[in-house]
Structures are given as structure tokens and as C-alpha cells.
Motif scaffolding. Structure first.
Motif, PDB file in Angstrom:
ATOM      1  N   LYS A 104       1.023  -1.352   0.006  1.00 54.56           N
ATOM      2  CA  LYS A 104       0.110  -0.153  -0.089  1.00 54.56           C
ATOM      3  C   LYS A 104       0.726   1.326   0.054  1.00 54.56           C
ATOM      4  N   GLY A 105       1.998   1.208   0.728  1.00 51.83           N
ATOM      5  CA  GLY A 105       2.732   2.434   0.764  1.00 51.83           C
ATOM      6  C   GLY A 105       3.426   2.520  -0.761  1.00 51.83           C
ATOM      7  N   GLN A 106       3.771   1.547  -1.346  1.00 50.75           N
ATOM      8  CA  GLN A 106       4.379   1.693  -2.737  1.00 50.75           C
ATOM      9  C   GLN A 106       3.130   2.349  -3.760  1.00 50.75           C
ATOM     10  N   VAL A 107       1.850   1.773  -3.563  1.00 50.62           N
ATOM     11  CA  VAL A 107       0.911   2.553  -4.438  1.00 50.62           C
ATOM     12  C   VAL A 107       0.774   3.980  -4.145  1.00 50.62           C
ATOM     13  N   MET A 108       0.693   4.150  -2.782  1.00 47.02           N
ATOM     14  CA  MET A 108       0.340   5.760  -2.434  1.00 47.02           C
ATOM     15  C   MET A 108       1.775   6.576  -3.037  1.00 47.02           C
ATOM     16  N   SER A 109       3.021   5.926  -2.935  1.00 46.70           N
ATOM     17  CA  SER A 109       4.076   6.822  -3.578  1.00 46.70           C
ATOM     18  C   SER A 109       3.853   7.011  -4.799  1.00 46.70           C
ATOM     19  N   HIS A 110       3.169   6.461  -5.885  1.00 49.29           N
ATOM     20  CA  HIS A 110       2.812   6.721  -7.007  1.00 49.29           C
ATOM     21  C   HIS A 110       1.768   7.896  -7.117  1.00 49.29           C
ATOM     22  N   LEU A 111       0.842   7.734  -6.028  1.00 47.64           N
ATOM     23  CA  LEU A 111      -0.277   8.709  -6.321  1.00 47.64           C
ATOM     24  C   LEU A 111       0.414  10.091  -5.820  1.00 47.64           C
ATOM     25  N   TRP A 112       1.226  10.506  -4.497  1.00 53.90           N
ATOM     26  CA  TRP A 112       1.927  11.501  -4.354  1.00 53.90           C
ATOM     27  C   TRP A 112       2.599  11.900  -5.446  1.00 53.90           C
ATOM     28  N   VAL A 161       6.278  -2.358 -12.773  1.00 52.35           N
ATOM     29  CA  VAL A 161       5.862  -3.320 -11.401  1.00 52.35           C
ATOM     30  C   VAL A 161       6.227  -2.519 -10.229  1.00 52.35           C
ATOM     31  N   SER A 162       5.280  -2.159  -9.176  1.00 53.41           N
ATOM     32  CA  SER A 162       5.667  -1.594  -8.071  1.00 53.41           C
ATOM     33  C   SER A 162       5.415  -2.418  -6.986  1.00 53.41           C
ATOM     34  N   ASP A 163       6.496  -3.435  -6.886  1.00 55.12           N
ATOM     35  CA  ASP A 163       6.349  -4.195  -5.751  1.00 55.12           C
ATOM     36  C   ASP A 163       7.800  -4.896  -5.572  1.00 55.12           C
ATOM     37  N   SER A 164       8.648  -3.908  -5.195  1.00 57.39           N
ATOM     38  CA  SER A 164      10.021  -4.307  -5.187  1.00 57.39           C
ATOM     39  C   SER A 164      10.790  -3.373  -4.133  1.00 57.39           C
ATOM     40  N   MET A 165      12.196  -3.311  -3.931  1.00 57.23           N
ATOM     41  CA  MET A 165      12.786  -2.640  -2.912  1.00 57.23           C
ATOM     42  C   MET A 165      13.995  -1.815  -3.085  1.00 57.23           C
ATOM     43  N   PHE A 166      14.290  -0.896  -2.626  1.00 56.02           N
ATOM     44  CA  PHE A 166      15.539  -0.349  -2.613  1.00 56.02           C
ATOM     45  C   PHE A 166      16.680  -0.901  -2.073  1.00 56.02           C
ATOM     46  N   PHE A 400       9.987  -0.580  -9.661  1.00 54.28           N
ATOM     47  CA  PHE A 400      10.377   0.472  -8.838  1.00 54.28           C
ATOM     48  C   PHE A 400       9.413   0.203  -7.500  1.00 54.28           C
ATOM     49  N   GLY A 401      10.145   0.361  -6.354  1.00 56.57           N
ATOM     50  CA  GLY A 401       9.395   0.036  -5.061  1.00 56.57           C
ATOM     51  C   GLY A 401      10.009   0.715  -3.997  1.00 56.57           C
ATOM     52  N   THR A 402       9.300   0.930  -3.038  1.00 56.55           N
ATOM     53  CA  THR A 402       9.831   1.886  -1.976  1.00 56.55           C
ATOM     54  C   THR A 402      10.138   0.845  -0.623  1.00 56.55           C
ATOM     55  N   GLY A 403      10.255  -0.410  -0.914  1.00 52.41           N
ATOM     56  CA  GLY A 403      10.538  -1.176   0.377  1.00 52.41           C
ATOM     57  C   GLY A 403      11.970  -1.198   0.512  1.00 52.41           C
ATOM     58  N   LEU A 404      12.415  -1.884   1.615  1.00 53.46           N
ATOM     59  CA  LEU A 404      13.625  -1.810   2.204  1.00 53.46           C
ATOM     60  C   LEU A 404      13.704  -3.520   2.813  1.00 53.46           C
ATOM     61  N   PRO A 405      14.945  -4.097   2.721  1.00 56.25           N
ATOM     62  CA  PRO A 405      14.961  -5.436   3.133  1.00 56.25           C
ATOM     63  C   PRO A 405      14.743  -5.860   4.634  1.00 56.25           C
ATOM     64  N   GLU A 414       5.327  -5.425  10.418  1.00 57.17           N
ATOM     65  CA  GLU A 414       5.923  -4.923   9.158  1.00 57.17           C
ATOM     66  C   GLU A 414       5.959  -3.061   9.068  1.00 57.17           C
ATOM     67  N   ARG A 415       6.645  -2.569   8.535  1.00 52.83           N
ATOM     68  CA  ARG A 415       6.761  -1.351   8.663  1.00 52.83           C
ATOM     69  C   ARG A 415       7.398  -0.704   7.252  1.00 52.83           C
ATOM     70  N   VAL A 416       7.018   0.550   7.023  1.00 55.21           N
ATOM     71  CA  VAL A 416       7.766   1.332   6.029  1.00 55.21           C
ATOM     72  C   VAL A 416       8.545   2.589   6.414  1.00 55.21           C
ATOM     73  N   GLU A 417       9.601   2.768   5.896  1.00 53.94           N
ATOM     74  CA  GLU A 417      10.391   4.146   6.231  1.00 53.94           C
ATOM     75  C   GLU A 417       9.794   5.170   5.439  1.00 53.94           C
ATOM     76  N   ILE A 418       9.480   6.322   6.235  1.00 56.98           N
ATOM     77  CA  ILE A 418       8.817   7.699   5.617  1.00 56.98           C
ATOM     78  C   ILE A 418       9.894   7.912   4.709  1.00 56.98           C
ATOM     79  N   ARG A 419      11.134   7.884   4.966  1.00 59.39           N
ATOM     80  CA  ARG A 419      12.163   8.481   4.154  1.00 59.39           C
ATOM     81  C   ARG A 419      12.251   7.883   2.885  1.00 59.39           C
ATOM     82  N   ALA A 420      11.875   6.702   2.757  1.00 60.06           N
ATOM     83  CA  ALA A 420      11.767   5.768   1.576  1.00 60.06           C
ATOM     84  C   ALA A 420      10.891   6.281   0.688  1.00 60.06           C
ATOM     85  N   LEU A 421       9.599   6.419   1.198  1.00 60.54           N
ATOM     86  CA  LEU A 421       8.402   7.145   0.583  1.00 60.54           C
ATOM     87  C   LEU A 421       8.669   8.376  -0.141  1.00 60.54           C
TER      88      LEU A 421
END
Length: 443
Positions: A104-112, A161-166, A400-405, A414-421
Motif C-alpha cells: 500500500k505504501g508503494q501504491v501511495m508513493s505513485h499517487l503522491w 511493477v511497483s512491488d520491489s525494494m531499494f 520500482f518500489g519503496t520497500g527495504l530489506p 511490518e513497517r515502511v520508512e517515511i524517508r523511503a516513501l
């Protein structure tokens, strides 16, 4: 975004089917608030997908199709420590909650990013389409039906495909390859029913022992998969790729801390990043035998089951690996047992983005700009339906994705880094501006 994470869209739980519907409706409203003139739920014979389309004012502009998913992996609430799975919590620059990173964070990064790209525009510089499915976590069982039924709506010049990681927050990277996958369930039976060990121990076959024997035979002492012909089609990484991977900063202790792994065993002769991105593998995802609802009470289990997962690399084909697995099992069967192998129909081929494609170069420039330093190409250790999308859309696929290992996908907390977004938004906004000159329409 937190409101979306609160929706428990667990696709593997039939009791959560209405939550998956609710998640789809939430995303449709988010697309409409962003300005999409077309945003709708696409129902399937299973769980719903979401489609959005915002045409460019330039009829000759290329078309970008973004693929991701809004369903989330199953949870075990008792294992969560920081917050409950669907009670998102912002703490120390991270948003915790199931789906916050995947995806969901990755999808929202596209909208933003699209909102930033628009600025004073009335429409994006390229025609933007979204396909956000609701069954990715259960194998995308109806994705092929969607791609066929809506082929016209999903035509594109470039797929992302937006389901991957930095790789990390400090090292800019662009994913240019994903592994494929073959999943299978292997069941071994050694008796008509559970047996009392006091009566037959040492004289009757034990399905659990036999299954463990087979699992052990799947790989050798050097960490290589033993299926006959398995490596025949494996494309060795070029010296340039291996050299590029070698320049990435990798510290085993840091990687262990981020992932929670105790060690890093695997195929001998290859570094951990090389094994993750350029080498195939086999894993046991689940192993069950005997009574799980009561004490074993000295029983010998009549059957045992293992869920197997093979990760594939170019130029392997998932259907060929499935056949190799079937042949391997026949070779290793023994009298006194029956064997049942079920290969999932949702197997996927590996995919590599065409190295010289200008859209990949544009994405690399965009990520480099967001980080302020040149980006390098890496792979993704997981799988995605990239090859399926590439065939259906007849278009190259970017990742392209905003996930991290360390985001703990599929695990507790589960978490997402705001800086990654934020980095994702900056890179994607830049990419949308560069894509018109990098990917002229081919249709």
C-alpha cells in the motif's frame, strides 16, 4: 495512507473478503480525489482489482501502466509487538502496520508523485494507467483473466511493477531483474491411517521421515539444487553485473540485523547479493506431519506434506522447472509410500528489463536525481508477474518500489520508512517528466 492500512485486506482469509472489497473501494476514492477521470473496481471470480486511467492531453504521449496490489499477507496478531497489525502507528520515522510497505505504501508513493508531477498541469505528461490487483498474495490467480478481458484498457508502451525494494536509504539502486517462481505441494503417505508406534515402530514406514529424506535430497552439500537439468538454462551473470554487485556495500551482520536471519548459507562460490539476484534456489515454505491439534501420543503419522518454493533466474522457464521436479520425484520414489505432487498453476517466469531500453535509463536518472548520486542496477530476490505483464502488454517492464530489506514483509511488525516513501515520490515525479522523450509510443 494510515486509513488504508487499517483495512484488513487479507486475501488468503475468506472471512476477510469484504475487507478486500473495502480496500478496493478506498483506493478508487483515492484515485478520484487525485483527479483520475476514470477509476473503478474490476471484479473477478475471486477478489477485486482496481483500475485507473488518466490520459495525457498529448494524444501522441506514451502510456505507462503501473502494476501493484492492495491485498496483504496473512497475520498472526500474537506475534506483533509494536502495534496491532491493522492499527497503524507512526514511530521514529516509520509507519508500522500490515501492508504499510507491501504494497500500500508503494501504491501511495505513485499517487503522491503524480500530484507533484502535475504542478500547474491539468493532466500528466504521459497517459497513466493503474492496475492494482487484490490477489497477489495468493498467487494472482485471476490476473491472466484480467489481462485478457481488459486487454484494450491495459495497452501500454511501458509497464512498471511497483512491488520491489531499494537496496538501502543511502545507496541508490534500480531493480532491473526479478526471479521467477515455481511453488508446489508434496505429500507423502506411508499408511492408511496414523499408526501406534508401540505396535509397529521399526517395522512400518514413517511418512515424515520419508518426506524429510526427499527435502534433504533437493539440494547438495554445496547448496546447489539437484533437479536434473535445473542449471542448463541458467544464464551466468556477466562480469559487469558481478562487478557492479560487488561494489555495493554489504555487511553480513547488518544484513542479518535487518532481515532477522541467523546466518547466510547458500550456493557456494557466490556472495549473498549474487545469490539473491542472479542465482536460483529452493526453499521449504511449510512442513507438516502428525497431529497439530493434540499431543502426538506415540503415533507414526500416516502422511506428511511440504510446500516447496523454487526461485528462478533468466533464462530458466517455470514450466520446464516444474517438469524437472516431477521427473526428480519419480526417480527418488521408494516402495512402501505413495507420493502426490501438486504444482501451483500460478508459476511465473523470471524477467530482465531490456538493458538498453531508454525508459530504464530514464528511471535510473530519476533515482540518481532523488538520491543526489548515481544509481546502480540490482535485482530482486522475490518474484513478480513481470514476464506475464510483458507478454500481455507487449511492452518492456520496469521495477520500482519503496520497500527495504528490513521492512519485514510477510512478518510481524511490518513497517515502511517515511524517508523511503519520500525518495520514491521524488524519483517517480522526475520519471514522469522524463518518460515522454525516453519512451516514444510504439502504437
Amino acid at each position: 495512507m494510515a486509513d488504508w492500512v487499517r483495512i484488513a485486506s487479507v486475501s488468503s482469509d475468506p472471512d476477510r473478503a469484504e475487507d478486500v472489497q473495502k480496500s478496493a473501494r478506498w483506493l478508487v476514492q483515492a484515485l478520484r480525489r487525485t483527479g483520475f477521470p476514470r477509476a473503478e473496481v474490476w471484479q473477478t471470480d475471486g477478489l477485486p482489482a482496481v483500475y485507473g486511467c488518466w490520459p495525457s492531453n498529448d494524444p501522441g504521449a506514451p502510456v505507462l501502466l503501473v502494476y501493484s496490489h492492495h491485498d496483504v499477507h496473512a497475520v498472526e496478531p500474537s506475534e506483533w509487538r509494536i502495534t496491532e497489525p491493522f492499527s497503524p502507528l507512526l514511530r521514529e520515522g516509520r509507519l508500522h502496520g500490515r501492508g504499510a510497505s507491501d504494497a500500500k505504501g508503494q501504491v501511495m508513493s505513485h499517487l503522491w508523485a503524480l500530484r507533484r508531477h502535475l504542478g500547474q498541469r491539468t493532466a500528466p505528461a504521459v497517459t497513466v494507467k493503474y492496475l492494482i490487483e487484490g490477489e497477489e498474495e495468493i498467487g494472482s490467480v485471476h490476473l491472466a483473466d484480467l489481462l485478457s478481458a481488459h486487454a484494450g484498457d491495459l495497452s501500454a508502451d511501458v509497464v512498471m511493477v511497483s512491488d520491489s525494494m531499494f537496496w538501502s536509504l543511502d545507496e541508490p539502486t534500480v531493480c532491473a531483474m526479478v526471479r521467477g517462481s515455481v511453488t508446489a505441494s508434496l505429500t507423502v503417505r506411508g499408511a492408511e491411517r496414523d499408526l501406534h508406534s508401540g505396535a509397529v515402530s521399526g517395522a512400518a514406514g514413517n511418512a515424515a521421515v520419508e518426506l524429510c529424506r526427499l527435502v534433504d535430497l533437493l539440494s547438495d552439500d554445496s547448496g546447489r539444487v539437484t533437479l536434473p537439468g535445473f542449471y542448463d538454462a541458467v544464464a551466468e551473470a556477466s562480469p559487469q553485473v558481478r562487478a557492479g554487485v560487488a561494489t555495493l556495500p554489504f555487511h553480513l551482520t547488518d544484513w542479518q540485523a535487518e532481515t532477522g536471519a541467523f546466518d547466510a548459507p547458500g550456493e557456494a562460490g557466490f556472495s549473498v547479493p549474487e545469490r539473491l539476484w542472479t542465482r536460483p534456489s529452493v526453499e521449504v515454505a511449510r512442513l507438516t506431519a502428525g497431529r497439530t491439534d493434540a499431543p502426538a501420543l506415540g503415533l507414526i503419522p500416516a502422511d506428511a506434506e511440504a510446500d516447496l518454493l523454487f526461485r528462478l533466474v533468466p533464462e530458466q522457464r517455470a514450466d520446464q522447472v516444474a517438469d524437472q521436479l516431477r521427473a526428480w520425484l519419480i526417480e527418488h520414489e521408494r516402495p512402501g509410500f505413495t507420493y502426490d505432487l501438486e504444482v501451483s498453476p500460478t508459476i511465473s517466469d523470471p524477467y530482465r528489463t531490456p538493458p538498453g531500453h531508454p525508459a530504464l535509463a530514464a528511471l535510473t536518472r530519476a533515482v540518481s536525481h532523488a538520491y543526489g548520486t548515481p544509481a546502480r542496477h540490482i535485482g530482486n530476490g522475490g518474484a513478480a508477474p513481470a514476464a506475464q505483464l510483458a507478454r500481455a502488454c507487449d511492452a518492456p517492464v520496469l521495477f520500482f518500489g519503496t520497500g527495504l530489506p528490513g521492512d519485514r514483509w510477510h512478518g510481524p511488525d511490518e513497517r515502511v520508512e517515511i524517508r523511503a516513501l519520500g525518495l520514491g515520490v521524488a524519483a517517480l515525479a522526475r520519471f514522469l517528466g522524463e518518460l515522454p522523450s525516453a519512451a516514444p509510443p510504439s502504437r
